[in-house]
Design a protein around this motif. Sequence first.
Motif, PDB file in Angstrom:
ATOM      1  N   PRO A   4      43.391  33.160  43.634  1.00 16.40           N
ATOM      2  CA  PRO A   4      42.266  33.259  44.559  1.00 16.40           C
ATOM      3  C   PRO A   4      41.452  31.964  44.529  1.00 16.40           C
ATOM      4  O   PRO A   4      41.506  31.206  43.547  1.00 16.40           O
ATOM      5  CB  PRO A   4      41.458  34.445  44.026  1.00 16.40           C
ATOM      6  CG  PRO A   4      41.910  34.648  42.632  1.00 16.40           C
ATOM      7  CD  PRO A   4      43.294  34.097  42.532  1.00 16.40           C
ATOM      8  N   PRO A   5      40.686  31.696  45.579  1.00 18.26           N
ATOM      9  CA  PRO A   5      39.957  30.429  45.661  1.00 18.26           C
ATOM     10  C   PRO A   5      38.958  30.204  44.528  1.00 18.26           C
ATOM     11  O   PRO A   5      38.663  29.064  44.182  1.00 18.26           O
ATOM     12  CB  PRO A   5      39.245  30.488  47.004  1.00 18.26           C
ATOM     13  CG  PRO A   5      39.578  31.778  47.624  1.00 18.26           C
ATOM     14  CD  PRO A   5      40.525  32.517  46.745  1.00 18.26           C
ATOM     15  N   ASN A   6      38.429  31.263  43.935  1.00 16.04           N
ATOM     16  CA  ASN A   6      37.442  31.094  42.864  1.00 16.04           C
ATOM     17  C   ASN A   6      38.076  30.947  41.480  1.00 16.04           C
ATOM     18  O   ASN A   6      37.368  30.712  40.511  1.00 16.04           O
ATOM     19  CB  ASN A   6      36.442  32.249  42.860  1.00 16.04           C
ATOM     20  CG  ASN A   6      37.095  33.590  42.599  1.00 16.04           C
ATOM     21  OD1 ASN A   6      38.290  33.747  42.808  1.00 16.04           O
ATOM     22  ND2 ASN A   6      36.325  34.549  42.150  1.00 16.04           N
ATOM     23  N   ALA A   7      39.393  31.052  41.370  1.00 11.99           N
ATOM     24  CA  ALA A   7      40.076  30.911  40.081  1.00 11.99           C
ATOM     25  C   ALA A   7      40.359  29.435  39.800  1.00 11.99           C
ATOM     26  O   ALA A   7      40.619  28.657  40.713  1.00 11.99           O
ATOM     27  CB  ALA A   7      41.387  31.683  40.076  1.00 11.99           C
ATOM     28  N   ALA A  24      49.541  35.336  37.968  1.00 12.43           N
ATOM     29  CA  ALA A  24      50.284  36.558  37.662  1.00 12.43           C
ATOM     30  C   ALA A  24      49.895  37.783  38.467  1.00 12.43           C
ATOM     31  O   ALA A  24      50.733  38.606  38.771  1.00 12.43           O
ATOM     32  CB  ALA A  24      50.142  36.890  36.176  1.00 12.43           C
ATOM     33  N   GLN A  25      48.628  37.953  38.811  1.00 11.83           N
ATOM     34  CA  GLN A  25      48.244  39.207  39.458  1.00 11.83           C
ATOM     35  C   GLN A  25      46.909  39.059  40.148  1.00 11.83           C
ATOM     36  O   GLN A  25      46.213  38.088  39.932  1.00 11.83           O
ATOM     37  CB  GLN A  25      48.169  40.324  38.429  1.00 11.83           C
ATOM     38  CG  GLN A  25      47.130  40.091  37.355  1.00 11.83           C
ATOM     39  CD  GLN A  25      47.241  41.125  36.255  1.00 11.83           C
ATOM     40  OE1 GLN A  25      48.291  41.681  36.013  1.00 11.83           O
ATOM     41  NE2 GLN A  25      46.155  41.365  35.575  1.00 11.83           N
ATOM     42  N   PRO A  26      46.545  40.052  40.955  1.00 11.28           N
ATOM     43  CA  PRO A  26      45.230  40.013  41.598  1.00 11.28           C
ATOM     44  C   PRO A  26      44.122  39.999  40.553  1.00 11.28           C
ATOM     45  O   PRO A  26      44.345  40.374  39.405  1.00 11.28           O
ATOM     46  CB  PRO A  26      45.176  41.315  42.400  1.00 11.28           C
ATOM     47  CG  PRO A  26      46.568  41.784  42.497  1.00 11.28           C
ATOM     48  CD  PRO A  26      47.310  41.209  41.323  1.00 11.28           C
ATOM     49  N   PRO A  27      42.933  39.528  40.946  1.00  7.06           N
ATOM     50  CA  PRO A  27      41.826  39.478  39.989  1.00  7.06           C
ATOM     51  C   PRO A  27      41.628  40.814  39.281  1.00  7.06           C
ATOM     52  O   PRO A  27      41.741  41.869  39.892  1.00  7.06           O
ATOM     53  CB  PRO A  27      40.617  39.141  40.852  1.00  7.06           C
ATOM     54  CG  PRO A  27      41.188  38.492  42.059  1.00  7.06           C
ATOM     55  CD  PRO A  27      42.536  39.105  42.273  1.00  7.06           C
ATOM     56  N   ALA A  28      41.389  40.734  38.011  1.00  7.63           N
ATOM     57  CA  ALA A  28      41.190  41.930  37.195  1.00  7.63           C
ATOM     58  C   ALA A  28      39.972  41.714  36.319  1.00  7.63           C
ATOM     59  O   ALA A  28      39.556  40.580  36.112  1.00  7.63           O
ATOM     60  CB  ALA A  28      42.425  42.161  36.322  1.00  7.63           C
ATOM     61  N   PRO A  29      39.404  42.789  35.796  1.00  3.89           N
ATOM     62  CA  PRO A  29      38.292  42.586  34.862  1.00  3.89           C
ATOM     63  C   PRO A  29      38.741  41.658  33.729  1.00  3.89           C
ATOM     64  O   PRO A  29      39.839  41.797  33.209  1.00  3.89           O
ATOM     65  CB  PRO A  29      38.006  43.990  34.341  1.00  3.89           C
ATOM     66  CG  PRO A  29      38.541  44.903  35.398  1.00  3.89           C
ATOM     67  CD  PRO A  29      39.717  44.189  36.006  1.00  3.89           C
ATOM     68  N   GLY A  31      39.043  38.327  34.154  1.00  2.00           N
ATOM     69  CA  GLY A  31      39.486  37.052  34.715  1.00  2.00           C
ATOM     70  C   GLY A  31      40.945  37.000  35.119  1.00  2.00           C
ATOM     71  O   GLY A  31      41.689  37.971  35.024  1.00  2.00           O
ATOM     72  N   ALA A  32      41.337  35.810  35.585  1.00  2.00           N
ATOM     73  CA  ALA A  32      42.688  35.580  36.099  1.00  2.00           C
ATOM     74  C   ALA A  32      43.721  35.625  34.980  1.00  2.00           C
ATOM     75  O   ALA A  32      43.444  35.289  33.834  1.00  2.00           O
ATOM     76  CB  ALA A  32      42.747  34.226  36.795  1.00  2.00           C
ATOM     77  N   ARG A  33      44.906  36.034  35.342  1.00  2.00           N
ATOM     78  CA  ARG A  33      46.030  36.071  34.412  1.00  2.00           C
ATOM     79  C   ARG A  33      47.118  35.142  34.948  1.00  2.00           C
ATOM     80  O   ARG A  33      47.319  35.034  36.152  1.00  2.00           O
ATOM     81  CB  ARG A  33      46.613  37.481  34.291  1.00  2.00           C
ATOM     82  CG  ARG A  33      45.616  38.587  33.987  1.00  2.00           C
ATOM     83  CD  ARG A  33      45.213  38.561  32.537  1.00  2.00           C
ATOM     84  NE  ARG A  33      44.626  39.797  32.042  1.00  2.00           N
ATOM     85  CZ  ARG A  33      43.404  40.222  32.303  1.00  2.00           C
ATOM     86  NH1 ARG A  33      42.630  39.560  33.123  1.00  2.00           N
ATOM     87  NH2 ARG A  33      42.929  41.323  31.762  1.00  2.00           N
ATOM     88  N   TRP A  34      47.850  34.500  34.019  1.00  2.00           N
ATOM     89  CA  TRP A  34      48.879  33.529  34.388  1.00  2.00           C
ATOM     90  C   TRP A  34      50.174  33.797  33.647  1.00  2.00           C
ATOM     91  O   TRP A  34      50.167  34.166  32.483  1.00  2.00           O
ATOM     92  CB  TRP A  34      48.391  32.110  34.030  1.00  2.00           C
ATOM     93  CG  TRP A  34      47.189  31.720  34.823  1.00  2.00           C
ATOM     94  CD1 TRP A  34      45.886  31.951  34.486  1.00  2.00           C
ATOM     95  CD2 TRP A  34      47.165  31.085  36.083  1.00  2.00           C
ATOM     96  NE1 TRP A  34      45.065  31.484  35.467  1.00  2.00           N
ATOM     97  CE2 TRP A  34      45.824  30.947  36.465  1.00  2.00           C
ATOM     98  CE3 TRP A  34      48.155  30.606  36.946  1.00  2.00           C
ATOM     99  CZ2 TRP A  34      45.449  30.354  37.657  1.00  2.00           C
ATOM    100  CZ3 TRP A  34      47.772  30.011  38.133  1.00  2.00           C
ATOM    101  CH2 TRP A  34      46.437  29.886  38.472  1.00  2.00           C
ATOM    102  N   TRP A  35      51.313  33.587  34.344  1.00  2.00           N
ATOM    103  CA  TRP A  35      52.614  33.635  33.688  1.00  2.00           C
ATOM    104  C   TRP A  35      52.787  32.320  32.953  1.00  2.00           C
ATOM    105  O   TRP A  35      52.583  31.244  33.524  1.00  2.00           O
ATOM    106  CB  TRP A  35      53.747  33.770  34.707  1.00  2.00           C
ATOM    107  CG  TRP A  35      54.005  35.165  35.113  1.00  2.00           C
ATOM    108  CD1 TRP A  35      53.674  35.749  36.305  1.00  2.00           C
ATOM    109  CD2 TRP A  35      54.659  36.190  34.347  1.00  2.00           C
ATOM    110  NE1 TRP A  35      54.070  37.054  36.317  1.00  2.00           N
ATOM    111  CE2 TRP A  35      54.679  37.349  35.121  1.00  2.00           C
ATOM    112  CE3 TRP A  35      55.219  36.215  33.071  1.00  2.00           C
ATOM    113  CZ2 TRP A  35      55.246  38.536  34.676  1.00  2.00           C
ATOM    114  CZ3 TRP A  35      55.774  37.394  32.624  1.00  2.00           C
ATOM    115  CH2 TRP A  35      55.791  38.539  33.421  1.00  2.00           C
ATOM    116  N   VAL A  36      53.144  32.401  31.683  1.00  2.00           N
ATOM    117  CA  VAL A  36      53.404  31.212  30.880  1.00  2.00           C
ATOM    118  C   VAL A  36      54.795  31.311  30.264  1.00  2.00           C
ATOM    119  O   VAL A  36      55.327  32.412  30.077  1.00  2.00           O
ATOM    120  CB  VAL A  36      52.344  31.011  29.768  1.00  2.00           C
ATOM    121  CG1 VAL A  36      50.973  30.796  30.364  1.00  2.00           C
ATOM    122  CG2 VAL A  36      52.322  32.164  28.784  1.00  2.00           C
ATOM    123  N   MET A  37      55.381  30.151  29.969  1.00  2.00           N
ATOM    124  CA  MET A  37      56.693  30.103  29.326  1.00  2.00           C
ATOM    125  C   MET A  37      56.560  29.369  28.006  1.00  2.00           C
ATOM    126  O   MET A  37      55.999  28.268  27.949  1.00  2.00           O
ATOM    127  CB  MET A  37      57.696  29.375  30.218  1.00  2.00           C
ATOM    128  CG  MET A  37      59.073  29.272  29.594  1.00  2.00           C
ATOM    129  SD  MET A  37      60.256  28.384  30.620  1.00  2.00           S
ATOM    130  CE  MET A  37      59.605  26.731  30.537  1.00  2.00           C
TER     131      MET A  37
END
Length: 70
Positions: A4-7, A24-29, A31-37
Amino acid sequence: MNAPPNAIDMAGAVVPGFQVLEYAQPPAPGGARWWVMCLRCGGQQIERGSNLRRAQRVPAFRIWCKECGE
């Protein structure tokens, strides 16, 4: 998936031991989540953006891989 633009865009960033792949997913309580390797074993997992940024700033803060334990 686009963040999202605010992330804070973390895609492509390298944090100690991990490469950030994509949002990784829509905003959730919490903050943002990211796929990492994991750069050691190639395992993938989801991490909070705040934890990724903290790992970049604070050498003592570490994110652990759920696959290899490193």
